[in-house]
Enzyme design. Structure first.
Site, PDB file in Angstrom:
ATOM      1  N   TYR A 117       0.797  -1.237   0.000  1.00  0.00           N
ATOM      2  CA  TYR A 117       0.000   0.000   0.000  1.00  0.00           C
ATOM      3  C   TYR A 117       0.825   1.281   0.000  1.00  0.00           C
ATOM      4  O   TYR A 117       0.759   2.069  -0.920  1.00  0.00           O
ATOM      5  CB  TYR A 117      -0.977  -0.016   1.189  1.00  0.00           C
ATOM      6  CG  TYR A 117      -1.905  -1.209   1.114  1.00  0.00           C
ATOM      7  CD1 TYR A 117      -2.888  -1.283   0.118  1.00  0.00           C
ATOM      8  CD2 TYR A 117      -1.779  -2.291   1.983  1.00  0.00           C
ATOM      9  CE1 TYR A 117      -3.717  -2.385   0.005  1.00  0.00           C
ATOM     10  CE2 TYR A 117      -2.611  -3.399   1.878  1.00  0.00           C
ATOM     11  CZ  TYR A 117      -3.574  -3.438   0.891  1.00  0.00           C
ATOM     12  OH  TYR A 117      -4.386  -4.531   0.773  1.00  0.00           O
ATOM     13  N   PRO A 130     -11.012  -0.540  -2.958  1.00  0.00           N
ATOM     14  CA  PRO A 130     -12.198  -1.233  -3.457  1.00  0.00           C
ATOM     15  C   PRO A 130     -13.464  -0.394  -3.309  1.00  0.00           C
ATOM     16  O   PRO A 130     -13.535   0.510  -2.469  1.00  0.00           O
ATOM     17  CB  PRO A 130     -12.300  -2.473  -2.561  1.00  0.00           C
ATOM     18  CG  PRO A 130     -11.028  -2.527  -1.788  1.00  0.00           C
ATOM     19  CD  PRO A 130     -10.526  -1.125  -1.707  1.00  0.00           C
ATOM     20  N   HIS A 353      -7.464   0.990   1.310  1.00  0.00           N
ATOM     21  CA  HIS A 353      -7.205  -0.376   1.746  1.00  0.00           C
ATOM     22  C   HIS A 353      -6.127  -0.542   2.820  1.00  0.00           C
ATOM     23  O   HIS A 353      -6.086  -1.569   3.508  1.00  0.00           O
ATOM     24  CB  HIS A 353      -6.809  -1.180   0.501  1.00  0.00           C
ATOM     25  CG  HIS A 353      -7.261  -2.589   0.499  1.00  0.00           C
ATOM     26  ND1 HIS A 353      -7.282  -3.372   1.637  1.00  0.00           N
ATOM     27  CD2 HIS A 353      -7.717  -3.382  -0.504  1.00  0.00           C
ATOM     28  CE1 HIS A 353      -7.717  -4.574   1.311  1.00  0.00           C
ATOM     29  NE2 HIS A 353      -7.991  -4.609   0.035  1.00  0.00           N
ATOM     30  N   SER A 566     -11.040 -12.235  -5.250  1.00  0.00           N
ATOM     31  CA  SER A 566     -11.269 -12.200  -3.815  1.00  0.00           C
ATOM     32  C   SER A 566     -12.721 -12.528  -3.517  1.00  0.00           C
ATOM     33  O   SER A 566     -13.623 -12.074  -4.223  1.00  0.00           O
ATOM     34  CB  SER A 566     -10.946 -10.790  -3.322  1.00  0.00           C
ATOM     35  OG  SER A 566     -11.048 -10.729  -1.939  1.00  0.00           O
TER      36      SER A 566
HETATM   37  N1  COA Z   1     -19.112 -29.917   1.516  1.00  0.00           N
HETATM   38  C1  COA Z   1     -20.161 -29.203   1.963  1.00  0.00           C
HETATM   39  N2  COA Z   1     -20.051 -27.917   2.413  1.00  0.00           N
HETATM   40  C2  COA Z   1     -18.843 -27.363   2.416  1.00  0.00           C
HETATM   41  C3  COA Z   1     -17.689 -28.043   1.962  1.00  0.00           C
HETATM   42  C4  COA Z   1     -17.873 -29.407   1.503  1.00  0.00           C
HETATM   43  N3  COA Z   1     -16.837 -30.130   1.047  1.00  0.00           N
HETATM   44  N4  COA Z   1     -16.623 -27.249   2.090  1.00  0.00           N
HETATM   45  C5  COA Z   1     -17.067 -26.078   2.599  1.00  0.00           C
HETATM   46  N5  COA Z   1     -18.397 -26.151   2.816  1.00  0.00           N
HETATM   47  C6  COA Z   1     -19.270 -25.117   3.396  1.00  0.00           C
HETATM   48  C7  COA Z   1     -18.634 -24.469   4.606  1.00  0.00           C
HETATM   49  O1  COA Z   1     -18.938 -25.179   5.767  1.00  0.00           O
HETATM   50  C8  COA Z   1     -19.247 -23.082   4.595  1.00  0.00           C
HETATM   51  O2  COA Z   1     -20.561 -23.167   5.120  1.00  0.00           O
HETATM   52  P1  COA Z   1     -21.446 -21.850   5.512  1.00  0.00           P
HETATM   53  O3  COA Z   1     -22.037 -21.319   4.253  1.00  0.00           O
HETATM   54  O4  COA Z   1     -22.478 -22.418   6.404  1.00  0.00           O
HETATM   55  O5  COA Z   1     -20.510 -20.901   6.163  1.00  0.00           O
HETATM   56  C9  COA Z   1     -19.395 -22.770   3.132  1.00  0.00           C
HETATM   57  O6  COA Z   1     -19.406 -24.046   2.470  1.00  0.00           O
HETATM   58  C10 COA Z   1     -18.309 -21.891   2.577  1.00  0.00           C
HETATM   59  O7  COA Z   1     -17.053 -22.530   2.637  1.00  0.00           O
HETATM   60  P2  COA Z   1     -15.977 -22.353   1.472  1.00  0.00           P
HETATM   61  O8  COA Z   1     -16.664 -22.032   0.209  1.00  0.00           O
HETATM   62  O9  COA Z   1     -15.081 -23.543   1.484  1.00  0.00           O
HETATM   63  O10 COA Z   1     -15.181 -21.061   1.787  1.00  0.00           O
HETATM   64  P3  COA Z   1     -14.787 -20.316   3.113  1.00  0.00           P
HETATM   65  O11 COA Z   1     -15.985 -19.672   3.674  1.00  0.00           O
HETATM   66  O12 COA Z   1     -13.993 -21.225   3.947  1.00  0.00           O
HETATM   67  O13 COA Z   1     -13.875 -19.171   2.520  1.00  0.00           O
HETATM   68  C11 COA Z   1     -11.850 -18.084   1.919  1.00  0.00           C
HETATM   69  C12 COA Z   1     -12.662 -19.375   1.871  1.00  0.00           C
HETATM   70  C13 COA Z   1     -10.537 -18.291   1.228  1.00  0.00           C
HETATM   71  C14 COA Z   1     -12.619 -16.993   1.168  1.00  0.00           C
HETATM   72  C15 COA Z   1     -11.653 -17.699   3.411  1.00  0.00           C
HETATM   73  O14 COA Z   1     -10.874 -18.663   4.048  1.00  0.00           O
HETATM   74  C16 COA Z   1     -10.946 -16.390   3.597  1.00  0.00           C
HETATM   75  O15 COA Z   1      -9.750 -16.351   3.759  1.00  0.00           O
HETATM   76  N6  COA Z   1     -11.704 -15.267   3.605  1.00  0.00           N
HETATM   77  C17 COA Z   1     -11.166 -13.940   3.727  1.00  0.00           C
HETATM   78  C18 COA Z   1     -10.886 -13.389   2.368  1.00  0.00           C
HETATM   79  C19 COA Z   1     -10.627 -11.923   2.438  1.00  0.00           C
HETATM   80  O16 COA Z   1     -10.045 -11.431   3.375  1.00  0.00           O
HETATM   81  N7  COA Z   1     -11.131 -11.235   1.400  1.00  0.00           N
HETATM   82  C20 COA Z   1     -11.044  -9.832   1.321  1.00  0.00           C
HETATM   83  C21 COA Z   1      -9.679  -9.342   1.061  1.00  0.00           C
HETATM   84  S1  COA Z   1      -9.665  -7.593   1.168  1.00  0.00           S
HETATM   85  C1  HC5 Z   2     -14.731  -4.493  -0.051  1.00  0.00           C
HETATM   86  C2  HC5 Z   2     -13.764  -5.610  -0.154  1.00  0.00           C
HETATM   87  C3  HC5 Z   2     -12.957  -5.662  -1.394  1.00  0.00           C
HETATM   88  C4  HC5 Z   2     -11.896  -6.722  -1.379  1.00  0.00           C
HETATM   89  C5  HC5 Z   2     -10.537  -6.187  -1.590  1.00  0.00           C
HETATM   90  C6  HC5 Z   2      -9.463  -7.239  -1.716  1.00  0.00           C
HETATM   91  O1  HC5 Z   2      -9.722  -8.401  -1.895  1.00  0.00           O
HETATM   92  O2  HC5 Z   2      -8.233  -6.806  -1.698  1.00  0.00           O
HETATM   93  C7  HC5 Z   2      -7.158  -7.738  -1.772  1.00  0.00           C
HETATM   94  C8  HC5 Z   2      -6.357  -7.603  -0.500  1.00  0.00           C
HETATM   95  C9  HC5 Z   2      -5.391  -8.653  -0.202  1.00  0.00           C
HETATM   96  O3  HC5 Z   2      -4.476  -8.420   0.581  1.00  0.00           O
HETATM   97  O4  HC5 Z   2      -5.508  -9.757  -0.729  1.00  0.00           O
HETATM   98  C10 HC5 Z   2      -6.319  -7.373  -2.954  1.00  0.00           C
HETATM   99  N1  HC5 Z   2      -6.878  -7.612  -4.289  1.00  0.00           N
HETATM  100  C11 HC5 Z   2      -7.968  -6.712  -4.582  1.00  0.00           C
HETATM  101  C12 HC5 Z   2      -5.802  -7.332  -5.232  1.00  0.00           C
HETATM  102  C13 HC5 Z   2      -7.315  -9.016  -4.480  1.00  0.00           C
END
Ligand code: COA
Ligand code: HC5
Length: 638
Positions: A117, A130, A353, A566
């Site tokens: 950043y 975002p 961000h 993402s």
């Molecule tokens: N069979 C049936 N259900 C399953 C399954 C399987 N094999 N695997 C997963 N599921 C279910 C989970 O239990 C969960 O249930 P819910 O809807 O009741 O919560 C759902 O499916 C979603 O799971 P999944 O799709 O595997 O993803 P997740 O929620 O674990 O998310 C990431 C994965 C990578 C997105 C998460 O770990 C993460 O890191 N999130 C943060 C991302 C982030 O910061 N984004 C913004 C950046 S700025």
């Molecule tokens: C309002 C939420 C938007 C999501 C933003 C996001 O996923 O940013 C990522 C941050 C990170 O560290 O993975 C970076 N990305 C946009 C380049 C995927």
């Protein structure tokens, strides 16, 4: 279950007094207010580990397989063998990192915020900040706009009470409690431009906690005090009165939209900023914006589009405002949190961000949306306390600053022309279908993205998916590399008429499982990207020349993410959006709901090889085709 969820476990939040110091603050502010329970929660979180060197080198090779040529891979293997040989530079850097991990709250976070950043010099607009698009609300005129804005502000202040009382419910991922620090960084904070490196300041912890927000209307900025003299937050009715006063006193569009400067390349804005704040009035006005709790942008109109393009136009409005003739000047893009409200029911947010990831912002917005849906409160019988007139912020614009503003308008308009962002609602299914087939929905969507890309380009590309590191104290993100050998085998087989469906299903299952396995190792701090970055940064820290593995074409290819993706889930039916991270790439953000999936896809018009609509269409087809394959193919009992 691995979705980020919150349980109503109230944990008192304590001031990060040294122990949990937000490491990216330039000038850490006094830290005396927070109390014990937040600290004990934070202290109980594990430290981010430094993965074993050999493990990262092996996993790096595996990750390169689907995205580099055979001879490049051979060369990289040689470089890595040299890098990790006993007594070699890799071991030395690894030791350095391990000792850094012992001496810091989180060996990575400060470096990450700098590299990702504060040292990143492209405009924050499109390239970093975002946007978030909320469902269209039911208002269509100025009165409706400010009535909704008043409720929204009241909703944010309601959430802020939880921050001030240190009672934000702790969130969990895969049953593990998450670091809650980011919630305490998003209000009353702002990015400050520098000539070479930016900074972030957070005033929430200062002894004089900010009591005001900033409101922008017709490119004019106002300070609005949101607390009564008795310390209670202004009610929605009081806020409505104040917003009405602001709008009535800013009927004309400001011809010198100083906010547009924040859309500039950071070095250019950094220089202009020095000039801008030489003037005392300007300095005070800028400081009022920076210190404010958040900013509310009461927008003017956007270009007319057909009804089916409303959400995509809203994404444009949230990402950059549409260019200088529209709403790009009605912003202060350095502000960590800006809520954006149009007159036609469009609303959403843009956030800078550096201080936080999407999920805390989304949690705040989910709360606010729920709050705005509550039935209107009957105005209390109490006579409202008198409210001072909101103060307009003045700027003295010298001819030089005028030139800077004109230049910023031009660059913003070029960028606005270049970005093609589309929101699509995939209505056929959501998490329900992959779950019914016992597959992780996120992995299923990522494999579909791989299939979509392969069908368009007949090759795989380096793909980034954000993984949360918040299981660790002050954790931010690592990269899930969605292009794997397993996904490559699946996408190559999918349209191959010589392959049987049973084989394709087996390959799909393998690809989905491989993705979920990578996700699990990423969220537990065992992925490769932040470790490799750490080793590279450690070399710089120790002033030794950058090891060859980081100057290698494979490394450059691995970091050239044509797909930057993402998942940002939310309770509200909304969608987040961001721009591509390379000139010839795509940004793909998605929100999987139970029975549908919201996607925002972006790419640059100047790149002849990319096309937003084509990728969006390809993703829809890939999802449908994958479901069809599963439904048509009897599977062996698991
Ligand atoms: N069979 C049936 N259900 C399953 C399954 C399987 N094999 N695997 C997963 N599921 C279910 C989970 O239990 C969960 O249930 P819910 O809807 O009741 O919560 C759902 O499916 C979603 O799971 P999944 O799709 O595997 O993803 P997740 O929620 O674990 O998310 C990431 C994965 C990578 C997105 C998460 O770990 C993460 O890191 N999130 C943060 C991302 C982030 O910061 N984004 C913004 C950046 S700025
Ligand atoms: C309002 C939420 C938007 C999501 C933003 C996001 O996923 O940013 C990522 C941050 C990170 O560290 O993975 C970076 N990305 C946009 C380049 C995927």
């Amino acid at each position: 279950m691995l979705g980020i969820c919150s349980r109503m476990v109230k944990v008192g939040m304590a001031k990060p007094c040294g122990v949990v110091k937000p490491c990216y603050l330039v000038k850490p502010v006094s830290s005396s207010r927070m109390t014990g329970r937040y600290l004990s929660h934070q202290k109980g979180l594990p430290n981010l580990p430094v993965p074993p060197l050999q493990q990262t080198c092996e996993r790096y090779i595996t990750a390169l397989e689907p995205i580099v040529e055979v001879d490049e891979l051979t060369h990289t293997k040689e470089l890595l063998a040299d890098f990790q040989k006993p007594g070699g530079v890799g071991e030395r850097l690894q030791r350095g990192l391990e000792s850094r991990a012992c001496n810091t709250e989180n060996w990575l976070s400060e470096w990450w915020v700098q590299v990702a950043y504060l040292d990143y010099r492209l405009p924050v607009v499109v390239h970093s900040s975002p946007g978030l698009v909320l469902p269209r609300m039911e208002f269509s005129d100025k009165q409706g706009q400010i009535r909704f804005a008043a409720k929204l502000i009241a909703g944010v202040l309601d959430f802020k009470t939880m921050i001030d009382n240190e009672t934000i419910p702790v969130e969990y991922l895969g049953g593990k409690p998450l670091c809650m620090n980011q919630y305490y960084e998003v209000l009353s904070s702002c990015r400050i431009p520098g000539v070479k490196r930016d900074a972030v300041v957070n005033h929430a912890k200062s002894s004089r906690r900010p009591q005001h927000i900033t409101v922008v209307h017709n490119f004019q900025f106002f300070v609005l005090d949101v607390y009564n003299s008795d310390g209670t937050p202004l009610t929605a009715d009081q806020l409505f009165v104040q917003l009405d006063r602001i709008c009535s006193s800013s009927l004309q569009t400001n011809t010198e939209p100083v906010g547009i400067l924040t859309t500039q390349h950071r070095d250019i804005w950094g220089k202009a900023y020095i000039n801008l704040i030489k003037d005392r009035t300007n300095k005070e006005s800028v400081s009022a914006i920076q210190r404010s709790i958040f900013t509310v942008c009461l927008d003017g109109p956007m270009p007319q589009v057909p009804t089916n393009a409303h959400r995509s136009r809203a994404a444009v409005q949230m990402l950059h405002g549409g260019g200088s003739p529209w709403n790009s000047g009605n912003r202060w893009f350095d502000k960590t949190l800006q809520f954006i409200i149009g007159e036609d029911g469009t609303c959403g947010a843009n956030y800078e961000h550096a201080p936080a990831e999407g999920p805390p912002i989304v949690a705040l917005i989910d709360h606010v949306v729920e709050y705005t849906r509550k039935p209107e409160m009957v105005p209390s019988a109490k006579v409202p306390l008198p409210m001072p007139m909101p103060k307009k912020l003045h700027f003295n614009i010298t001819p030089e600053l005028k030139k800077d503003i004109e230049e910023a308008k031009r660059s913003m308009n070029v960028l606005a022309e270049d970005l093609d962002v589309r929101v699509i609602v995939f209505n056929h299914f959501g998490k329900n279908v992959p779950k019914a087939h016992k597959m992780s929905p996120d992995a299923f969507i990522q494999v579909a993205l791989q299939l979509a890309y392969y069908r368009m380009y007949q090759q795989c590309c380096a793909t980034y998916e954000s993984a949360s590191l918040r299981m660790f104290r002050l954790g931010r993100t690592d990269t899930i590399r969605s292009a794997s050998s397993a996904s490559a085998a699946f996408v190559k087989a999918f349209d191959d008429p010589n392959k049987q469906n049973t084989e394709k299903v087996a390959l799909m299952e393998k690809a989905v499982k491989a993705h979920k396995a990578y996700t699990n190792l990423a969220i537990s701090g065992q992925a490769i990207d932040r470790h490799l970055l750490g080793l590279k940064m450690q070399a710089a820290e120790e002033r030794i020349s950058t090891p060859k593995v980081f100057k290698d074409t494979s490394y450059a290819k691995a970091l050239h993410y044509r797909l930057s993706t993402s998942q940002v889930p939310s309770k509200t039916d909304c969608v987040m959006c961001f721009g591509p991270v390379v000139p010839d790439g795509y940004g793909v953000c998605y929100n999987p709901m139970n029975e549908h999936i919201n996607f925002a896809v972006s790419s640059f018009n100047t790149c002849k090889e990319t096309n937003t609509a084509d990728l969006a269409h390809a993703v829809e087809n890939a999802l449908l085709d994958m479901r069809m394959l599963l439904e048509q193919t009897p599977r062996a009992k698991l």
